[in-house]
Design a protein around this motif. Structure first.
Motif, PDB file in Angstrom:
ATOM      1  N   SER A 135      50.691  41.271  91.566  1.00  0.00           N
ATOM      2  CA  SER A 135      49.236  41.138  91.670  1.00  0.00           C
ATOM      3  C   SER A 135      48.518  42.476  91.820  1.00  0.00           C
ATOM      4  CB  SER A 135      48.884  40.242  92.862  1.00  0.00           C
ATOM      5  OG  SER A 135      49.389  40.798  94.074  1.00  0.00           O
ATOM      6  N   ARG A 136      49.261  43.571  92.037  1.00  0.00           N
ATOM      7  CA  ARG A 136      48.618  44.874  92.224  1.00  0.00           C
ATOM      8  C   ARG A 136      48.522  45.674  90.932  1.00  0.00           C
ATOM      9  NH1 ARG A 136      51.462  47.034  97.860  1.00  0.00           N
ATOM     10  NH2 ARG A 136      51.171  45.120  99.075  1.00  0.00           N
ATOM     11  N   LEU A 137      48.916  45.109  89.827  1.00  0.00           N
ATOM     12  CA  LEU A 137      48.916  45.835  88.562  1.00  0.00           C
ATOM     13  C   LEU A 137      47.525  46.369  88.218  1.00  0.00           C
ATOM     14  CD1 LEU A 137      51.242  43.740  86.233  1.00  0.00           C
ATOM     15  CD2 LEU A 137      51.568  46.118  86.912  1.00  0.00           C
ATOM     16  N   ARG A 138      47.519  47.652  87.821  1.00  0.00           N
ATOM     17  CA  ARG A 138      46.281  48.299  87.383  1.00  0.00           C
ATOM     18  C   ARG A 138      46.355  48.723  85.915  1.00  0.00           C
ATOM     19  NH1 ARG A 138      43.138  49.974  91.674  1.00  0.00           N
ATOM     20  NH2 ARG A 138      42.282  51.734  90.488  1.00  0.00           N
ATOM     21  N   VAL A 139      47.568  49.009  85.446  1.00  0.00           N
ATOM     22  CA  VAL A 139      47.763  49.401  84.053  1.00  0.00           C
ATOM     23  C   VAL A 139      48.915  48.594  83.479  1.00  0.00           C
ATOM     24  CG1 VAL A 139      48.382  51.260  82.472  1.00  0.00           C
ATOM     25  CG2 VAL A 139      46.915  51.752  84.447  1.00  0.00           C
ATOM     26  N   LEU A 140      48.646  47.874  82.382  1.00  0.00           N
ATOM     27  CA  LEU A 140      49.651  47.081  81.690  1.00  0.00           C
ATOM     28  C   LEU A 140      49.682  47.579  80.253  1.00  0.00           C
ATOM     29  CD1 LEU A 140      51.634  44.773  82.137  1.00  0.00           C
ATOM     30  CD2 LEU A 140      49.794  43.150  81.666  1.00  0.00           C
ATOM     31  N   ASP A 141      50.693  48.414  79.926  1.00  0.00           N
ATOM     32  CA  ASP A 141      50.756  49.100  78.643  1.00  0.00           C
ATOM     33  C   ASP A 141      51.834  48.445  77.776  1.00  0.00           C
ATOM     34  OD1 ASP A 141      50.654  50.864  76.574  1.00  0.00           O
ATOM     35  OD2 ASP A 141      50.741  52.673  77.813  1.00  0.00           O
ATOM     36  N   LEU A 142      51.399  47.646  76.815  1.00  0.00           N
ATOM     37  CA  LEU A 142      52.310  46.800  76.042  1.00  0.00           C
ATOM     38  C   LEU A 142      52.243  47.107  74.545  1.00  0.00           C
ATOM     39  CD1 LEU A 142      51.459  43.435  77.876  1.00  0.00           C
ATOM     40  CD2 LEU A 142      53.216  45.115  78.458  1.00  0.00           C
ATOM     41  N   VAL A 143      52.131  48.355  74.204  1.00  0.00           N
ATOM     42  CA  VAL A 143      52.020  48.757  72.805  1.00  0.00           C
ATOM     43  C   VAL A 143      53.241  48.285  72.010  1.00  0.00           C
ATOM     44  CG1 VAL A 143      51.991  50.744  71.239  1.00  0.00           C
ATOM     45  CG2 VAL A 143      50.589  50.767  73.314  1.00  0.00           C
ATOM     46  N   GLY A 144      52.975  47.632  70.883  1.00  0.00           N
ATOM     47  CA  GLY A 144      54.035  47.270  69.950  1.00  0.00           C
ATOM     48  C   GLY A 144      54.842  46.038  70.308  1.00  0.00           C
ATOM     49  N   LEU A 145      54.389  45.202  71.252  1.00  0.00           N
ATOM     50  CA  LEU A 145      55.106  43.965  71.587  1.00  0.00           C
ATOM     51  C   LEU A 145      54.655  42.881  70.594  1.00  0.00           C
ATOM     52  CD1 LEU A 145      55.776  45.639  74.070  1.00  0.00           C
ATOM     53  CD2 LEU A 145      55.503  43.596  75.464  1.00  0.00           C
ATOM     54  N   ILE A 146      55.401  42.765  69.526  1.00  0.00           N
ATOM     55  CA  ILE A 146      54.943  41.995  68.370  1.00  0.00           C
ATOM     56  C   ILE A 146      55.045  40.489  68.544  1.00  0.00           C
ATOM     57  CG2 ILE A 146      55.429  43.860  66.747  1.00  0.00           C
ATOM     58  CD1 ILE A 146      58.095  42.531  66.118  1.00  0.00           C
ATOM     59  N   GLN A 147      55.693  40.022  69.628  1.00  0.00           N
ATOM     60  CA  GLN A 147      55.829  38.575  69.820  1.00  0.00           C
ATOM     61  C   GLN A 147      54.754  37.983  70.722  1.00  0.00           C
ATOM     62  OE1 GLN A 147      59.681  36.688  70.101  1.00  0.00           O
ATOM     63  NE2 GLN A 147      60.733  38.682  70.009  1.00  0.00           N
ATOM     64  N   LEU A 148      53.883  38.826  71.277  1.00  0.00           N
ATOM     65  CA  LEU A 148      52.852  38.307  72.183  1.00  0.00           C
ATOM     66  C   LEU A 148      51.742  37.614  71.396  1.00  0.00           C
ATOM     67  CD1 LEU A 148      52.419  41.245  74.739  1.00  0.00           C
ATOM     68  CD2 LEU A 148      53.965  39.270  74.864  1.00  0.00           C
ATOM     69  N   THR A 149      51.291  36.461  71.945  1.00  0.00           N
ATOM     70  CA  THR A 149      50.170  35.740  71.330  1.00  0.00           C
ATOM     71  C   THR A 149      48.899  35.846  72.164  1.00  0.00           C
ATOM     72  OG1 THR A 149      50.698  33.660  72.468  1.00  0.00           O
ATOM     73  CG2 THR A 149      51.777  34.084  70.338  1.00  0.00           C
ATOM     74  N   GLY A 150      49.046  36.192  73.445  1.00  0.00           N
ATOM     75  CA  GLY A 150      47.892  36.335  74.323  1.00  0.00           C
ATOM     76  C   GLY A 150      47.775  35.251  75.372  1.00  0.00           C
ATOM     77  N   THR A 151      48.574  34.183  75.292  1.00  0.00           N
ATOM     78  CA  THR A 151      48.468  33.100  76.277  1.00  0.00           C
ATOM     79  C   THR A 151      48.851  33.582  77.678  1.00  0.00           C
ATOM     80  OG1 THR A 151      50.741  32.402  75.734  1.00  0.00           O
ATOM     81  CG2 THR A 151      48.934  31.329  74.556  1.00  0.00           C
ATOM     82  N   SER A 152      49.655  34.619  77.760  1.00  0.00           N
ATOM     83  CA  SER A 152      50.069  35.128  79.079  1.00  0.00           C
ATOM     84  C   SER A 152      48.937  35.845  79.801  1.00  0.00           C
ATOM     85  CB  SER A 152      51.246  36.095  78.915  1.00  0.00           C
ATOM     86  OG  SER A 152      50.947  37.116  77.972  1.00  0.00           O
ATOM     87  N   PHE A 153      47.821  36.106  79.118  1.00  0.00           N
ATOM     88  CA  PHE A 153      46.715  36.850  79.726  1.00  0.00           C
ATOM     89  C   PHE A 153      45.566  35.957  80.187  1.00  0.00           C
ATOM     90  CE2 PHE A 153      48.372  39.798  76.315  1.00  0.00           C
ATOM     91  CZ  PHE A 153      49.199  40.504  77.175  1.00  0.00           C
ATOM     92  N   ILE A 154      45.677  34.663  79.963  1.00  0.00           N
ATOM     93  CA  ILE A 154      44.569  33.757  80.291  1.00  0.00           C
ATOM     94  C   ILE A 154      44.188  33.839  81.761  1.00  0.00           C
ATOM     95  CG2 ILE A 154      43.901  31.327  80.424  1.00  0.00           C
ATOM     96  CD1 ILE A 154      45.509  30.837  77.880  1.00  0.00           C
TER      97      ILE A 154
END
Length: 518
Positions: A439-458
């Motif tokens: 829960s303390r994350l300030r930077v989430l750097d996920l460049v090039g993760l080609i399998q992500l659809t975005g549902t994990s960010f809702i």
């Protein structure tokens, strides 16, 4: 140097010192802080100053001054007239205080009192040299005009920074160095005349402790040996990216026996012999950055960890030619807080065993660990020994997957920054575990993760309220509508899309139009 008899009629007093000795003003709670500037030269960064440095010397000075002041003023303040009613035309600390006339009543046994006002400028400057720049400008310069002039005397400079952004002529820098005998810290950036300037510093600034000469030329053996001979108390040496002329230079650097911080990142000619010399002679070393140095092999790294492992707290390596022998030797660095390895392409799961026990690590980079297995990484994090990690970079570790992320999310709950560039096997399932547990994350750097659809960010706006950066560049299957909704709900968050552009919240006009059409 200012002259004690110099008139300064055109300059307004900072304080009305009538009837009060300057020593009394050390206890004033309302100090005025004046800006420190000298054209293109940064004299000091007030936010980085340690105002508690050398307390014993200053306490002794202040105690002596206050004792003299109490003896001198006890008589004058004991009269029925209050301090506020004293004559405002009486002598201030800018004037020479005259002794009482022979007709004044005094006891034959009364000791003579010497005001601090009687001291010549040279003695006052020596006293002021014990103060930090912050204290000079907050405590000394507001007292009176004379103290203001002395407090700004160039011989009291403690730190000089010559930035690449604002060029200062080399002759002018040499003049400043020649007039700064009490200088403790010197920083040069991108100087073609770096060698000449350091030679001048070696001659004039023998109290130097911190030397930075980044991306500069002229750092040859003669210059470095002059610094070693004349500035023996150097503790911080930063030559990042500079053109060091030959391998012999590193044997000269090794003679800084009090060295604690050494940055040789991307310097030329450093090899095994130079690193071994540094390891054997700089026994108090706490920080070492030799990233970008490719001519380093297992022998010198093992020697380094054996010689200074117990004192090392920060270590940055280029792993191009390092094998598991180097990484397992890191077990001797029990107090390591930051570890960075670029191009650890020869590291295997065996090498991870040397890092597993480093319980004080808060920052770790293992980049391009192509031979690390998902099973080895999962076991590495599941041990629980890395629970203090706040920054983690596993970019281009090709075996990273959701199972490893589950272990990271469970055992590293204090993470604030995580970098997972081009870890192609990670899906929304693993990212969801991070979002839910860290829960303390300030930077989430996920460049090039080609399998992500975005549902994990809702759930990001509620689960990660402190998140500032979400980088999804080159993630080509992300639903942009989800990203726009996140930015709208969390305005402090910057999200970068596939192209590396910031995602903008949906336009209210467009939203209304689409609703009307529906």
């Amino acid at each position: 140097m200012a002259d004690a008899t110099d008139g300064d009629s055109g300059e307004e007093e900072f304080l009305d010192c009538s009837g009060v000795s300057p020593a009394c003003l050390f206890h004033r709670p309302e100090y005025s802080l004046y800006p420190v500037s000298a054209g293109n030269v940064v004299i000091e960064d007030l936010e980085e100053l340690d105002i508690n440095s050398e307390p014993k010397a200053r306490d002794k000075i202040l105690s002596s001054a206050l004792a003299d002041d109490e003896a001198a003023t006890s008589g004058s303040l004991s009269h029925s007239q209050s301090p506020q009613q004293t004559d405002t035309t009486s002598t201030t600390c800018d004037s020479v205080v005259t002794e009482p006339s022979s007709s004044s009543p005094s006891s034959p046994s009364s000791p003579k009192v010497c005001h601090i006002d009687h001291l010549p400028n040279e003695i006052l400057l020596e006293i002021f040299s014990y103060f930090t720049v912050f204290e000079l400008f907050a405590i000394i310069t507001p007292v009176c005009t004379r103290w203001r002039r002395l407090g700004q005397d160039p011989t009291l400079r403690k730190r000089l920074v010559f930035s690449f952004e604002r060029r200062v002529a080399g002759d002018r820098i040499c003049e400043l160095l020649a007039g700064s005998p009490h200088l403790l810290s010197l920083e040069l950036q991108s100087r073609e005349d770096g060698g000449d300037l350091l030679r001048q510093a070696a001659t004039s600034c023998k109290k130097l402790r911190d030397i930075t000469a980044k991306f500069s030329d002229g750092l040859n053996e003669d210059v470095l040996r002059a610094l070693v001979e004349n500035c023996p108390d150097v503790r911080h040496f930063n030559a990042e990216g500079s053109r060091i002329s030959c391998s012999e230079c590193y044997f000269a650097i090794a003679e800084f026996h009090n060295l604690r911080h050494l940055n040789l990142s991307h310097c030329q000619f450093l090899d095994n012999l130079g690193l071994v010399a540094i390891a054997k002679q700089c026994r108090q070393l706490e920080y070492l950055n030799i990233d970008g140095i490719t001519k380093i092999y297992d022998y010198s790294v093992v020697c380094l960890t054996q010689e200074v492992g117990p004192s090392l707290k920060f270590l940055f390596l280029d792993g191009e030619n390092l094998t598991d022998a180097s990484y397992t030797s890191l077990a001797a660095c029990k107090h390591l807080k930051m570890l960075g390895v670029s191009f650890c392409e020869q590291m295997t799961d065996v090498g991870l065993s040397g890092i597993t026990g480093l319980c004080e690590l808060t920052w770790m980079k293992l980049r391009k660990g192509v031979h690390l297995t998902s099973k080895g990484l999962q076991s590495f994090f599941s041990s629980g020994h890395l629970s203090n990690l706040t920054h983690l970079n596993l970019g281009e570790c090709s075996s990273m997957n959701d199972d490893v992320l589950f272990a990271v999310a469970e055992k590293c709950p204090h993470l604030t920054n995580i970098v997972l560039h081009w870890c192609w096997d990670i899906t929304d399932v693993g990212i969801t575990a991070l979002v839910s547990n860290c829960s303390r994350l300030r930077v989430l750097d996920l460049v090039g993760l080609i399998q992500l659809t975005g549902t994990s960010f809702i759930n990001v706006p509620t689960a990660l309220p402190d998140l500032l950066i979400l980088d999804l560049e080159q993630c080509n299957t992300i639903n942009d509508t989800i990203l726009q909704r996140i930015v709208e709900e969390q305005p402090s968050l910057t999200v970068f899309d596939y192209w590396g552009d910031p995602v903008m919240p949906p336009n209210p006009v467009d939203s209304e139009s689409s609703e009307n059409v529906g």
